[in-house]
Design a protein around this motif. Structure first.
Motif, short mmCIF file in Angstrom:
data_model
loop_
_atom_site.label_atom_id
_atom_site.label_comp_id
_atom_site.label_asym_id
_atom_site.label_seq_id
_atom_site.Cartn_x
_atom_site.Cartn_y
_atom_site.Cartn_z
N ALA A 128 -84.45 -14.99 -40.91
CA ALA A 128 -84.11 -15.19 -42.33
C ALA A 128 -82.61 -15.44 -42.49
CB ALA A 128 -84.54 -13.98 -43.14
N ILE A 129 -81.80 -14.67 -41.79
CA ILE A 129 -80.35 -14.84 -41.88
C ILE A 129 -79.95 -16.23 -41.39
CG2 ILE A 129 -78.13 -14.07 -40.93
CD1 ILE A 129 -79.41 -11.18 -40.88
N TRP A 170 -92.30 -14.31 -45.69
CA TRP A 170 -92.76 -15.58 -45.12
C TRP A 170 -94.18 -15.86 -45.57
CZ3 TRP A 170 -88.60 -17.71 -43.08
CH2 TRP A 170 -87.58 -16.87 -42.61
N GLU A 171 -94.35 -16.97 -46.26
CA GLU A 171 -95.67 -17.36 -46.74
C GLU A 171 -96.09 -18.65 -46.06
OE1 GLU A 171 -95.08 -17.51 -50.94
OE2 GLU A 171 -95.17 -15.33 -51.15
N GLY A 172 -97.38 -18.80 -45.83
CA GLY A 172 -97.88 -20.02 -45.21
C GLY A 172 -97.20 -20.25 -43.87
N ASN A 173 -96.69 -21.46 -43.68
CA ASN A 173 -96.03 -21.76 -42.40
C ASN A 173 -94.50 -21.74 -42.51
OD1 ASN A 173 -95.72 -24.07 -43.91
ND2 ASN A 173 -96.21 -25.47 -42.24
N SER A 174 -93.97 -21.02 -43.51
CA SER A 174 -92.53 -21.00 -43.73
C SER A 174 -91.76 -20.37 -42.55
CB SER A 174 -92.17 -20.28 -45.03
OG SER A 174 -92.62 -18.94 -45.01
N GLU A 177 -91.49 -23.09 -39.93
CA GLU A 177 -90.52 -24.09 -40.39
C GLU A 177 -89.09 -23.60 -40.20
OE1 GLU A 177 -91.68 -24.79 -44.42
OE2 GLU A 177 -93.29 -26.18 -43.87
N ALA A 178 -88.86 -22.32 -40.50
CA ALA A 178 -87.53 -21.74 -40.32
C ALA A 178 -87.15 -21.74 -38.85
CB ALA A 178 -87.50 -20.32 -40.88
N LYS A 179 -88.08 -21.36 -37.99
CA LYS A 179 -87.80 -21.36 -36.54
C LYS A 179 -87.48 -22.77 -36.06
CE LYS A 179 -90.67 -17.38 -35.30
NZ LYS A 179 -91.87 -16.95 -34.57
N ALA A 180 -88.15 -23.76 -36.58
CA ALA A 180 -87.89 -25.16 -36.20
C ALA A 180 -86.50 -25.59 -36.67
CB ALA A 180 -88.97 -26.07 -36.77
N ARG A 181 -86.10 -25.20 -37.87
CA ARG A 181 -84.75 -25.54 -38.36
C ARG A 181 -83.68 -24.91 -37.48
NH1 ARG A 181 -87.31 -25.40 -43.42
NH2 ARG A 181 -87.04 -23.16 -43.63
#
Length: 188
Positions: A128-129, A170-174, A177-181
């Protein structure tokens, strides 16, 4: 005995009152700034990172006096997670820990572990950070200003500890997506 008011005096008084009211209105309308949506954001000036025990003490002091020292260490933790805390600051925090062994005693003298446990942080807090740092610093850059890591840490803390916070939810695939970013950011 009746006093008659001269029509000339009445006219002068009316003129003066009207004139003062008009001047008063002109001054007020000039003094009131009308904000525009095109004004650039000017971030606050942040203090330098502490690089000695004495600097840790001086930057910690306001937090301590406000009875929120954990928030100071939480901010240092956030800055450390995004790898923006200088080595000298890490050494200064270690020096603080060694000079105040009871402060983090419950967690073996480890200020980071103290933050994680006492703030009840999840296993995904670092994601998250990082994700918010990547996105928000990119937005700041796009808008023409630099997001100071300590400013980010303070904003992160304010949002994380707010009632009904959605930070680190974290909802759905968020989460994916964050890990990919984060992965894409680290490749740069």
């Amino acid at each position: 005995m009746t006093h008659a008011i001269s029509p000339i005096i009445v006219t002068v008084v009316v003129f003066l009152v009207a004139s003062c009211e008009r001047k008063s209105h002109e001054i007020q309308s000039k003094d009131i700034a009308t904000p525009t949506m095109n004004e650039p954001y000017i971030p606050p000036e942040m203090p330098p990172f502490p690089t000695s025990y004495d600097e840790v003490m001086s930057t910690l002091a306001p937090y301590y006096h406000e009875q929120r020292p954990l928030e100071y260490f939480f901010e240092m933790y956030v800055i450390d997670v995004i790898e923006e805390l200088p080595e000298a600051s890490l050494n200064a925090l270690a020096d603080f820990s060694s000079k105040h062994p009871t402060f983090f005693e419950k967690h073996g003298g480890d200020w980071r572990k103290h933050v994680v446990v006492e703030s009840h942080l999840s296993d995904t807090i670092e994601i998250a950070i990082w994700d918010l740092w990547i996105r928000n610093s990119a937005n700041a850059s796009r808008d023409g200003w630099t997001y100071h890591p300590w400013h980010f840490a303070q904003n992160f803390a304010d949002n994380y500890f707010a009632d009904d916070s959605r930070v680190d939810v974290w909802e759905g695939n968020s989460l994916e997506e964050a890990k990919a970013r984060i992965k894409a950011h680290r490749k740069k």
